[in-house]
Each structure stands twice: as C-alpha cells, then as structure tokens.
Design a protein around this motif. Sequence first.
Motif, PDB file in Angstrom:
ATOM      1  N   LYS A  55       0.826  -1.210   0.000  1.00 37.36           N
ATOM      2  CA  LYS A  55       0.000   0.000   0.000  1.00 37.36           C
ATOM      3  C   LYS A  55       0.860   1.261   0.000  1.00 37.36           C
ATOM      4  O   LYS A  55       0.529   2.255  -0.646  1.00 37.36           O
ATOM      5  CB  LYS A  55      -0.945  -0.009   1.206  1.00 37.36           C
ATOM      6  N   PHE A  56       1.951   1.187   0.736  1.00 32.40           N
ATOM      7  CA  PHE A  56       2.840   2.345   0.782  1.00 32.40           C
ATOM      8  C   PHE A  56       3.456   2.610  -0.595  1.00 32.40           C
ATOM      9  O   PHE A  56       3.473   3.749  -1.081  1.00 32.40           O
ATOM     10  CB  PHE A  56       3.948   2.110   1.804  1.00 32.40           C
ATOM     11  N   VAL A  57       3.961   1.556  -1.254  1.00 32.87           N
ATOM     12  CA  VAL A  57       4.561   1.735  -2.581  1.00 32.87           C
ATOM     13  C   VAL A  57       3.502   2.199  -3.582  1.00 32.87           C
ATOM     14  O   VAL A  57       3.769   3.059  -4.425  1.00 32.87           O
ATOM     15  CB  VAL A  57       5.225   0.429  -3.063  1.00 32.87           C
ATOM     16  N   ASP A  58       2.299   1.647  -3.493  1.00 32.68           N
ATOM     17  CA  ASP A  58       1.195   2.090  -4.349  1.00 32.68           C
ATOM     18  C   ASP A  58       0.982   3.592  -4.230  1.00 32.68           C
ATOM     19  O   ASP A  58       0.853   4.305  -5.233  1.00 32.68           O
ATOM     20  CB  ASP A  58      -0.103   1.368  -3.961  1.00 32.68           C
ATOM     21  N   ARG A  59       0.942   4.063  -2.999  1.00 28.46           N
ATOM     22  CA  ARG A  59       0.664   5.486  -2.745  1.00 28.46           C
ATOM     23  C   ARG A  59       1.777   6.362  -3.312  1.00 28.46           C
ATOM     24  O   ARG A  59       1.524   7.423  -3.904  1.00 28.46           O
ATOM     25  CB  ARG A  59       0.501   5.721  -1.246  1.00 28.46           C
ATOM     26  N   VAL A  60       3.011   5.930  -3.116  1.00 28.65           N
ATOM     27  CA  VAL A  60       4.137   6.709  -3.636  1.00 28.65           C
ATOM     28  C   VAL A  60       4.092   6.778  -5.164  1.00 28.65           C
ATOM     29  O   VAL A  60       4.233   7.855  -5.754  1.00 28.65           O
ATOM     30  CB  VAL A  60       5.478   6.101  -3.177  1.00 28.65           C
ATOM     31  N   MET A  61       3.879   5.634  -5.812  1.00 24.77           N
ATOM     32  CA  MET A  61       3.893   5.604  -7.267  1.00 24.77           C
ATOM     33  C   MET A  61       2.719   6.367  -7.865  1.00 24.77           C
ATOM     34  O   MET A  61       2.854   7.019  -8.906  1.00 24.77           O
ATOM     35  CB  MET A  61       3.887   4.161  -7.770  1.00 24.77           C
ATOM     36  N   GLU A  62       1.576   6.302  -7.225  1.00 29.34           N
ATOM     37  CA  GLU A  62       0.399   7.014  -7.719  1.00 29.34           C
ATOM     38  C   GLU A  62       0.569   8.521  -7.639  1.00 29.34           C
ATOM     39  O   GLU A  62       0.027   9.265  -8.466  1.00 29.34           O
ATOM     40  CB  GLU A  62      -0.838   6.593  -6.917  1.00 29.34           C
ATOM     41  N   ASN A  63       1.323   8.991  -6.656  1.00 24.41           N
ATOM     42  CA  ASN A  63       1.449  10.430  -6.437  1.00 24.41           C
ATOM     43  C   ASN A  63       2.739  11.027  -6.974  1.00 24.41           C
ATOM     44  O   ASN A  63       2.936  12.240  -6.880  1.00 24.41           O
ATOM     45  CB  ASN A  63       1.337  10.734  -4.940  1.00 24.41           C
ATOM     46  N   CYS A  64       3.589  10.195  -7.528  1.00 28.90           N
ATOM     47  CA  CYS A  64       4.846  10.695  -8.070  1.00 28.90           C
ATOM     48  C   CYS A  64       4.577  11.503  -9.345  1.00 28.90           C
ATOM     49  O   CYS A  64       3.972  10.995 -10.291  1.00 28.90           O
ATOM     50  CB  CYS A  64       5.791   9.541  -8.360  1.00 28.90           C
ATOM     51  N   LYS A  65       5.038  12.730  -9.371  1.00 35.04           N
ATOM     52  CA  LYS A  65       4.804  13.626 -10.510  1.00 35.04           C
ATOM     53  C   LYS A  65       6.093  14.076 -11.180  1.00 35.04           C
ATOM     54  O   LYS A  65       6.097  14.993 -11.985  1.00 35.04           O
ATOM     55  CB  LYS A  65       4.027  14.866 -10.042  1.00 35.04           C
ATOM     56  N   SER A  66       7.186  13.425 -10.843  1.00 37.99           N
ATOM     57  CA  SER A  66       8.466  13.799 -11.416  1.00 37.99           C
ATOM     58  C   SER A  66       8.460  13.600 -12.929  1.00 37.99           C
ATOM     59  O   SER A  66       7.841  12.674 -13.451  1.00 37.99           O
ATOM     60  CB  SER A  66       9.583  12.959 -10.795  1.00 37.99           C
ATOM     61  N   SER A  67       9.168  14.458 -13.645  1.00 32.82           N
ATOM     62  CA  SER A  67       9.231  14.333 -15.102  1.00 32.82           C
ATOM     63  C   SER A  67      10.125  13.174 -15.518  1.00 32.82           C
ATOM     64  O   SER A  67       9.990  12.633 -16.616  1.00 32.82           O
ATOM     65  CB  SER A  67       9.749  15.631 -15.724  1.00 32.82           C
ATOM     66  N   LYS A  91       9.592 -10.582   1.234  1.00 34.79           N
ATOM     67  CA  LYS A  91       8.156 -10.324   1.251  1.00 34.79           C
ATOM     68  C   LYS A  91       7.502 -10.813  -0.044  1.00 34.79           C
ATOM     69  O   LYS A  91       7.976 -10.527  -1.133  1.00 34.79           O
ATOM     70  CB  LYS A  91       7.875  -8.824   1.424  1.00 34.79           C
ATOM     71  N   TRP A  92       6.393 -11.558   0.088  1.00 35.40           N
ATOM     72  CA  TRP A  92       5.679 -12.087  -1.077  1.00 35.40           C
ATOM     73  C   TRP A  92       4.614 -11.086  -1.530  1.00 35.40           C
ATOM     74  O   TRP A  92       3.438 -11.234  -1.248  1.00 35.40           O
ATOM     75  CB  TRP A  92       5.037 -13.428  -0.741  1.00 35.40           C
ATOM     76  N   VAL A  93       5.039 -10.072  -2.247  1.00 32.92           N
ATOM     77  CA  VAL A  93       4.080  -9.099  -2.771  1.00 32.92           C
ATOM     78  C   VAL A  93       3.463  -9.647  -4.056  1.00 32.92           C
ATOM     79  O   VAL A  93       4.024 -10.525  -4.715  1.00 32.92           O
ATOM     80  CB  VAL A  93       4.761  -7.742  -3.042  1.00 32.92           C
ATOM     81  N   LYS A  94       2.313  -9.112  -4.445  1.00 35.13           N
ATOM     82  CA  LYS A  94       1.603  -9.609  -5.616  1.00 35.13           C
ATOM     83  C   LYS A  94       2.365  -9.324  -6.911  1.00 35.13           C
ATOM     84  O   LYS A  94       2.984  -8.274  -7.060  1.00 35.13           O
ATOM     85  CB  LYS A  94       0.218  -8.964  -5.700  1.00 35.13           C
ATOM     86  N   ARG A  95       2.276 -10.281  -7.843  1.00 37.89           N
ATOM     87  CA  ARG A  95       2.910 -10.078  -9.146  1.00 37.89           C
ATOM     88  C   ARG A  95       2.357  -8.838  -9.843  1.00 37.89           C
ATOM     89  O   ARG A  95       3.097  -8.077 -10.457  1.00 37.89           O
ATOM     90  CB  ARG A  95       2.666 -11.289 -10.054  1.00 37.89           C
ATOM     91  N   THR A  96       1.042  -8.683  -9.773  1.00 31.10           N
ATOM     92  CA  THR A  96       0.417  -7.550 -10.460  1.00 31.10           C
ATOM     93  C   THR A  96       0.885  -6.218  -9.882  1.00 31.10           C
ATOM     94  O   THR A  96       1.013  -5.239 -10.612  1.00 31.10           O
ATOM     95  CB  THR A  96      -1.108  -7.648 -10.353  1.00 31.10           C
ATOM     96  N   SER A  97       1.155  -6.202  -8.588  1.00 32.77           N
ATOM     97  CA  SER A  97       1.635  -4.967  -7.953  1.00 32.77           C
ATOM     98  C   SER A  97       3.027  -4.611  -8.461  1.00 32.77           C
ATOM     99  O   SER A  97       3.303  -3.467  -8.831  1.00 32.77           O
ATOM    100  CB  SER A  97       1.656  -5.119  -6.431  1.00 32.77           C
ATOM    101  N   VAL A  98       3.907  -5.615  -8.495  1.00 38.34           N
ATOM    102  CA  VAL A  98       5.269  -5.379  -8.976  1.00 38.34           C
ATOM    103  C   VAL A  98       5.249  -4.907 -10.427  1.00 38.34           C
ATOM    104  O   VAL A  98       5.951  -3.965 -10.804  1.00 38.34           O
ATOM    105  CB  VAL A  98       6.119  -6.650  -8.838  1.00 38.34           C
ATOM    106  N   SER A  99       4.433  -5.542 -11.252  1.00 42.56           N
ATOM    107  CA  SER A  99       4.330  -5.162 -12.652  1.00 42.56           C
ATOM    108  C   SER A  99       3.831  -3.728 -12.797  1.00 42.56           C
ATOM    109  O   SER A  99       4.343  -2.956 -13.623  1.00 42.56           O
ATOM    110  CB  SER A  99       3.388  -6.119 -13.383  1.00 42.56           C
ATOM    111  N   TYR A 100       2.858  -3.348 -11.982  1.00 46.83           N
ATOM    112  CA  TYR A 100       2.316  -1.984 -12.024  1.00 46.83           C
ATOM    113  C   TYR A 100       3.379  -0.967 -11.632  1.00 46.83           C
ATOM    114  O   TYR A 100       3.523   0.085 -12.275  1.00 46.83           O
ATOM    115  CB  TYR A 100       1.105  -1.869 -11.102  1.00 46.83           C
ATOM    116  N   TRP A 101       4.132  -1.247 -10.589  1.00 46.54           N
ATOM    117  CA  TRP A 101       5.159  -0.306 -10.119  1.00 46.54           C
ATOM    118  C   TRP A 101       6.242  -0.100 -11.176  1.00 46.54           C
ATOM    119  O   TRP A 101       6.666   1.036 -11.427  1.00 46.54           O
ATOM    120  CB  TRP A 101       5.794  -0.812  -8.824  1.00 46.54           C
TER     121      TRP A 101
END
Length: 204
Positions: A22-34, A46-56
């Motif tokens: 959730k923390f990484v999701d929030r950071v990536m969603e709000n990142c506005k850097s060019s 940590k066993w995070v979801k494949r779809t989450s890693v792919s999205y990031w």
Amino acid sequence: MSVNNLDFDDIHSFHSEIVLSKFVDRVMENCKSSQIHSFRLHFPTKWVKRTSVSYWIDKAVRLNVCDIDIRVLIFELPLSLFTCKTLTKLRIGRGNPTSLVWECPSLVNLPCLKTLDIAVRENPFLRKNPFVNAFELIRGCLVLESLSLGVGIHEEEKGYIFNIPTLKRPKLTLQRVCALVTKKVVLNVPNLEYLFVGGMFQQF
C-alpha cells in the motif's frame, strides 16, 4: 511528489506485505516527477503480488526511468519495460536465488541500455529455457557495453554464441546443479576491454 530516486526495501521485517504494498502504491500514484533517475525494488523476503510489482515497474517506465534494479521473490515484468526508450541500466534478479524466472517477449527494443545485469534460472512454468529469455533480451539492447549474466540450469546445453559488437565488459557465470557441463561459449566481442568467466564449463 517530485523526487526522482525511488528506493524500496523490505529490510524492516515488522512491516507486513499489505502495508508495504500500500505504501509503494501510494508513492507511485502520487509521483509527478518528469523523470525517475533510479528505481530500486528489493523485496527478497516479502511475497508481494505479481500484479503490484508489474504496475510499479510500468509506472516507473512511464516516468522515463533511467536505472531499474529489481530483486523480488516472484514477479512479472510489464511489456512496457522491454521497449523503454530512456532506460540505460537494468538489473533483474541478482543476488536472490529464490527469485522465480521472468519471461521475455518476442519484441525487445532498448535503444539506450548500456548496462545489463541479469540472473536467469530454469522454471517449469515457462515456455522458454533461461538462456533463450536472456538472449532475446540481449539482442534488443542496441548499445550494450556492460553485461553481467548469471545462469542456473539443470540440463546439458549445446553451447552459446554472444555476438555483441558494442560489448566491452562481459561477466558470465554458469551455476549448475548437476555434473553435466556446458560444451561451448563463443564470444564475438571486438571491443572487449574486460572479461570474466566463472562457473562450470568444459574445456576443449
């Protein structure tokens, strides 16, 4: 929101997978850097979801990332990564022997990638053997200068040919889990400056 270096690590064991994701999701969603200069994702415990890693990773590519370093237990690489126009350095799976193998698509075009550090291993769920994946990725790197390739395989292979005119610094390591050895590795690298070869090869 405008930071251009992102480094995520699960070194703090008290964080759960859900909280971390959730923390990484929030950071990536709000990142506005060019442009993201560096994107590092190290989740070796940590066993995070494949779809989450792919999205990031896809989000980092869309933010014109230059340097990607991925070390995750289980993951899928988004198609956008293999055609990233800004990527200059890519590191996948190094240092984590439990990582499940990624699979390379048929189309790879990385026109600016100069440094590639990858580890590939056999996996029964993949259609291709690990070296096929590695070579398809390498062929799409048009200006590759530094290559570090670690391969873990079980069955005997006929041999491999590296035809990379731009390559200057290859580091090849073959790790086997049986007594068989690879027969031959051919290097066609006219701009060679440094060479490291390790692992189990048969000398003729």
